[in-house]
Enzyme design. Structure first.
Site, PDB file in Angstrom:
ATOM      1  CD  GLU A   1     -12.830  -0.856  -0.109  1.00 65.85           C
ATOM      2  OE1 GLU A   1     -12.547  -2.360   0.162  1.00 65.85           O
ATOM      3  OE2 GLU A   1     -12.519   0.230  -0.027  1.00 65.85           O
TER       4      GLU A   1
ATOM      5  CG  ASN B   1      -4.158  -2.757  -5.955  1.00 70.94           C
ATOM      6  OD1 ASN B   1      -4.856  -1.019  -5.851  1.00 70.94           O
ATOM      7  ND2 ASN B   1      -2.631  -2.410  -4.748  1.00 70.94           N
TER       8      ASN B   1
ATOM      9  NE  ARG C   1       5.287  -8.365 -13.772  1.00 68.09           N
ATOM     10  CZ  ARG C   1       3.595  -8.424 -13.008  1.00 68.09           C
ATOM     11  NH1 ARG C   1       3.428  -7.800 -11.697  1.00 68.09           N
ATOM     12  NH2 ARG C   1       2.790  -8.953 -13.972  1.00 68.09           N
TER      13      ARG C   1
ATOM     14  CG  HIS D   1       2.603  -8.093  -5.597  1.00 68.60           C
ATOM     15  ND1 HIS D   1       1.445  -7.817  -6.025  1.00 68.60           N
ATOM     16  CD2 HIS D   1       3.432  -8.359  -4.862  1.00 68.60           C
ATOM     17  CE1 HIS D   1       0.783  -8.436  -5.185  1.00 68.60           C
ATOM     18  NE2 HIS D   1       1.756  -8.949  -4.216  1.00 68.60           N
TER      19      HIS D   1
ATOM     20  CD  GLU E   1      -0.222  -6.320  -3.182  1.00 67.99           C
ATOM     21  OE1 GLU E   1      -1.329  -6.050  -3.583  1.00 67.99           O
ATOM     22  OE2 GLU E   1       0.562  -5.851  -3.178  1.00 67.99           O
TER      23      GLU E   1
HETATM   24  C1  LIG Z   1      -3.002  -1.767 -11.755  1.00 60.94           C
HETATM   25  C2  LIG Z   1      -2.157  -3.016 -11.146  1.00 60.94           C
HETATM   26  C3  LIG Z   1      -1.964  -4.302 -12.148  1.00 60.94           C
HETATM   27  C4  LIG Z   1      -2.351  -5.265 -11.616  1.00 60.94           C
HETATM   28  N1  LIG Z   1      -2.263  -6.764 -12.286  1.00 60.94           N
HETATM   29  C5  LIG Z   1      -2.611  -7.729 -12.263  1.00 60.94           C
HETATM   30  C6  LIG Z   1      -3.073  -8.643 -12.722  1.00 60.94           C
HETATM   31  O1  LIG Z   1      -3.397  -9.128 -13.765  1.00 60.94           O
HETATM   32  N2  LIG Z   1      -2.830 -10.534 -12.368  1.00 60.94           N
HETATM   33  C7  LIG Z   1      -2.684 -10.193 -11.227  1.00 60.94           C
HETATM   34  O2  LIG Z   1      -2.635 -11.528 -10.553  1.00 60.94           O
HETATM   35  N3  LIG Z   1      -1.825  -9.035  -9.945  1.00 60.94           N
HETATM   36  C8  LIG Z   1      -2.393  -7.548 -10.787  1.00 60.94           C
HETATM   37  N4  LIG Z   1      -1.542  -7.335  -9.818  1.00 60.94           N
HETATM   38  C9  LIG Z   1      -2.120  -7.101  -8.299  1.00 60.94           C
HETATM   39  C10 LIG Z   1      -3.130  -8.019  -8.163  1.00 60.94           C
HETATM   40  O3  LIG Z   1      -4.222  -6.782  -8.576  1.00 60.94           O
HETATM   41  C11 LIG Z   1      -3.445  -6.848  -6.341  1.00 60.94           C
HETATM   42  O4  LIG Z   1      -2.006  -7.418  -5.777  1.00 60.94           O
HETATM   43  C12 LIG Z   1      -4.110  -7.993  -5.541  1.00 60.94           C
HETATM   44  O5  LIG Z   1      -5.158  -7.408  -6.821  1.00 60.94           O
HETATM   45  C13 LIG Z   1      -5.013  -7.600  -4.283  1.00 60.94           C
HETATM   46  O6  LIG Z   1      -6.038  -7.670  -4.165  1.00 60.94           O
HETATM   47  P1  LIG Z   1      -6.453  -7.961  -2.800  1.00 60.94           P
HETATM   48  O7  LIG Z   1      -7.918  -8.484  -2.448  1.00 60.94           O
HETATM   49  O8  LIG Z   1      -5.551  -8.379  -2.030  1.00 60.94           O
HETATM   50  O9  LIG Z   1      -6.353  -6.108  -2.454  1.00 60.94           O
HETATM   51  P2  LIG Z   1      -7.126  -5.159  -2.928  1.00 60.94           P
HETATM   52  O10 LIG Z   1      -7.984  -5.539  -3.812  1.00 60.94           O
HETATM   53  O11 LIG Z   1      -6.772  -4.095  -2.895  1.00 60.94           O
HETATM   54  O12 LIG Z   1      -8.600  -4.844  -1.742  1.00 60.94           O
HETATM   55  C14 LIG Z   1      -7.810  -4.383  -0.608  1.00 60.94           C
HETATM   56  C15 LIG Z   1      -9.254  -3.192   0.036  1.00 60.94           C
HETATM   57  O13 LIG Z   1      -9.512  -3.297   1.693  1.00 60.94           O
HETATM   58  C16 LIG Z   1      -9.716  -1.808   1.195  1.00 60.94           C
HETATM   59  N5  LIG Z   1      -8.782  -1.470   3.147  1.00 60.94           N
HETATM   60  C17 LIG Z   1      -7.625  -1.086   2.934  1.00 60.94           C
HETATM   61  N6  LIG Z   1      -7.451  -0.817   4.099  1.00 60.94           N
HETATM   62  C18 LIG Z   1      -8.520  -0.850   5.364  1.00 60.94           C
HETATM   63  C19 LIG Z   1      -8.790  -0.458   5.991  1.00 60.94           C
HETATM   64  N7  LIG Z   1      -7.847   0.483   7.293  1.00 60.94           N
HETATM   65  N8  LIG Z   1     -10.528  -0.528   6.572  1.00 60.94           N
HETATM   66  C20 LIG Z   1     -11.037  -1.063   5.473  1.00 60.94           C
HETATM   67  N9  LIG Z   1     -10.794  -0.910   4.221  1.00 60.94           N
HETATM   68  C21 LIG Z   1      -9.225  -1.031   4.138  1.00 60.94           C
HETATM   69  C22 LIG Z   1      -9.007  -1.050   0.513  1.00 60.94           C
HETATM   70  O14 LIG Z   1      -9.731   0.059   0.144  1.00 60.94           O
HETATM   71  C23 LIG Z   1      -9.194  -2.681  -0.038  1.00 60.94           C
HETATM   72  O15 LIG Z   1     -10.860  -2.138  -1.323  1.00 60.94           O
HETATM   73  C24 LIG Z   1      -2.201  -5.930 -10.173  1.00 60.94           C
HETATM   74  C25 LIG Z   1      -2.175  -4.352  -9.666  1.00 60.94           C
HETATM   75  C26 LIG Z   1      -2.166  -3.327 -10.003  1.00 60.94           C
HETATM   76  C27 LIG Z   1      -1.814  -2.447  -8.994  1.00 60.94           C
END
Ligand SMILES: Cc1cc2nc3c(=O)[nH]c(=O)nc-3n(C[C@H](O)[C@H](O)[C@H](O)COP(=O)(O)OP(=O)(O)OC[C@H]3O[C@@H](n4cnc5c(N)ncnc54)[C@H](O)[C@@H]3O)c2cc1C
Length: 603
Positions: free
Chosen positions: A183, A191, A433, A542, A571
């Protein structure tokens, strides 16, 4: 692409470096042999309190001084974001205690909390007799979250400790694999941590309790229609058919707690179907996932940024090259595979504009700074295909100063109306949205005003977000007033037109039909003061596009073949949301495909 010779050379260099600088640790080692900044004799023994402004509110601490030194620091009051602030309240605190100093590095990503914490401890120490000069002297002590400088061997390596990554790692470990998470932030969560944490599930236990009739087919139809039928139907079906059971797994196995008698009704959904975690935020999800990861002994390498993927002679992905906090190379070997869960690219405005030039400098971002599309670039470098990259979603009701998504403005889902400076409604408040965002940017001042009354407030979760409410009040971005005129006057909204608008809307509510914008769901009249008006703008939220995956979460190449050893979820992937993601579907997506990626990588 790094091949074996490079790896051997690097390995030798790492061993040499290890001998010189020593090993760091997983999740927060500390640097030794620093000079104490305050001499023992400077301080009077006793217990002292200090407070200072942090990120969300004041941080209050109690510092115990024994034999003229800091014996312990206790945080007695704070409203900082859990998880995000952990490195401050754990690592920085520990360094202050062990070095009898407040001269510690700030935590990147939690700078304001670091400064607030330092200032609170400083105030207590001044009380104990230290002078400002004494406190500032001495060498700055650095935080060291580095990994040992050697090759790390695992069966599965997960990149990114957000929701998808933590879930994939838990699932891979449950299947018996040795797994590690890499991480780049000094904390986990991505996010997902700052999200609302709400996710859609048809026929869930909450819908059952609330007597909401739903079906997998209806959920699929809403999701496909919401994305203009551009989504990959096979992936949507997997999500729709699996999420209810996977949500139960999250509830029962990971022990995430949910509100049992409340569902959110996000725009584009035929019925309320979004399950709501306690606290109304992703913090509940991440804290419980993090606890599970700890309990399962899954190592999490923080502040370790994945840079590129490593292939073997047969072009199978067998690991990755990362950089530790000192910028040194570390190799993580994952003989069974690498799972990319690095999130989207909503915080990388150049990348957003590269794919969608319509998004310009008027848009801020709701995302964490780390959402920069790294996983996409790494996979594209070895030939991965992407899909839907131009589909970038904006969120309509964000803070005009910061771009942060406003949870107070969730009153929109409970009945609040959107008006412009002229005091007129201009859009259906539960529309998609993108439609609302574009509508807002067409209004005078490229902003809109969300208005609700006390009865709507009482049926909403506004009270859950009072920290945000107070911050908005401080910045003059929200007003609570006894009359509509007073509230309108605060923002310079045309008072008499707004009164007419509200009167007309109340008439629609009485008749049960919105003749102007056909607002879906029940209509609530705005007739009970005090009234609330909040200024809102859209922000990038998003990125629907991402890596092309098959139903087994395997990443596909531009030639349509499977890239062996490479999996992706969350995502960073594309295809599941088509042109537009419906609210609550990103968390459903990452739960379902995070689990599948963890399972498939161990096969
Ligand atoms: C403010 C906000 C509110 C939201 N509310 C909702 C909701 O209520 N319901 C819903 O369905 N969706 C919601 N969304 C969308 C949803 O939260 C995200 O799409 C989702 O959390 C993405 O999850 P993920 O695990 O794919 O990525 P993330 O949770 O973003 O995690 C990705 C991780 O990868 C790490 N990373 C990135 N690049 C590297 C690298 N090169 N090396 C090591 N680590 C790295 C990052 O630091 C991060 O910790 C919301 C988004 C936001 C911004």
């Amino acid at each position: 692409m790094i091949r074996k010779n490079g790896i051997v050379f690097l390995f030798i260099m790492m061993l040499l470096l290890t001998a010189v600088v020593g090993c760091g640790t997983e999740e927060g080692g500390t640097e030794e042999s620093q000079e104490p900044a305050v001499e023992s004799t400077d301080l009077k023994d006793g217990t002292y309190q200090g407070r200072a402004q942090g990120h969300n509110s004041e941080i209050a601490v109690e510092v115990a001084i024994e034999e003229g030194k800091i014996a312990s620091i206790e945080i007695i009051e704070h409203e900082e974001t859990p998880v995000l602030v952990d490195p401050v309240f754990e690592d920085v605190k520990e360094l202050m205690e062990s070095h009898n100093s407040i001269n510690i590095d700030t935590v990147s990503g939690a700078t304001i909390s670091s400064i607030g914490f330092r200032n609170a401890v400083k105030e207590a120490m001044v009380e104990a007799g230290a002078t400002e000069e004494m406190l500032d002297q001495g060498k700055k002590i650095s935080l060291d979250h580095g990994v040992a400088l050697e090759e790390k061997d695992y069966e599965v390596v997960v990149v990114g400790a957000g929701g998808a990554g933590l879930i994939a790692a838990i699932e891979a470990k449950s299947q018996g694999a040795e797994v590690a998470i890499v991480e780049k932030n000094p904390f986990v969560g991505g996010n997902t941590l700052v999200s609302g944490g709400e996710f859609n599930a048809p026929n869930s236990w909450v819908q059952e309790k609330m007597d909401v009739e739903d079906s997998v087919e209806q959920y699929m139809e809403d999701t496909l229609a919401g994305g203009d039928y551009e989504a990959d139907e096979e992936l949507v079906r997997i999500m729709a058919e699996s999420i209810t059971e996977d949500g139960e797994w999250l509830r029962d196995y990971v022990e995430v707690e949910f509100i049992e008698d409340y569902l959110m009704h996000f725009g584009g959904h035929a019925v309320p179907r979004a399950i709501y975690p306690i606290g109304g935020s992703g913090i509940e999800l991440i804290q419980k996932l993090q606890a599970k990861v700890h309990a399962m002994d899954i190592p999490v390498y923080l502040e370790t940024e994945a840079k590129s993927l490593i292939l073997d002679e047969d072009d199978r992905v067998v690991g990755l090259r990362a950089e530790n906090p000192e910028g040194e190379n570390v190799h993580f070997n994952g003989k069974q595979g690498v799972i990319l869960t690095t999130g989207g690219f909503g915080a990388n405005i150049e990348m957003v504009q590269e794919y969608n030039p319509v998004i310009d400098e008027r848009y801020k971002s709701t995302n964490q700074n780390s959402a920069t599309g790294d996983g996409l670039r790494m996979a594209q470098d070895i030939g991965a295909d992407v899909t839907g990259m131009e589909y970038v979603q904006t969120y309509p009701t964000c803070n005009p100063n910061t771009g942060h998504l406003s949870y107070v403005a969730d009153t929109r889902f409970d009945g609040a109306i959107l008006v412009n400076l002229e005091g007129k409604r201009f859009v259906e408040e539960l529309d998609r949205r993108d439609v609302i965002s574009e509508g807002i940017l067409d209004q005078t001042g490229e902003a809109a005003y969300l208005m609700w009354d006390t009865s709507i407030k009482e049926n909403s979760n506004m009270e859950t977000y009072m920290t945000e409410f107070e911050a908005l009040e401080k910045d003059d971005l929200i007003v609570k007033a006894d009359t509509i005129e007073e509230a309108a006057g605060f923002f310079g909204i045309d008072e008499s037109t707004l009164k007419d608008t509200v009167e007309r809307y109340n008439q629609f509510a009485a008749e049960g039909e919105d003749e102007d914008f056909q607002r879906r769901g029940a209509l609530t009249a705005l007739e009970e003061g005090p009234y609330y008006i909040q200024k809102v703008v859209p922000a990038v939220h998003h990125t629907m596009g991402g890596l092309k995956i098959n139903k087994n979460t395997q990443v596909l190449s531009t030639e349509g073949t499977i890239i062996e050893g490479l999996y992706a979820a969350g995502e960073v992937t594309g295809g599941i949301h088509g042109k537009n993601r419906l609210g609550g579907n990103a968390i459903s997506d990452l739960i379902v495909f995070g689990r599948r990626a963890g399972e498939n990588a161990t096969r």
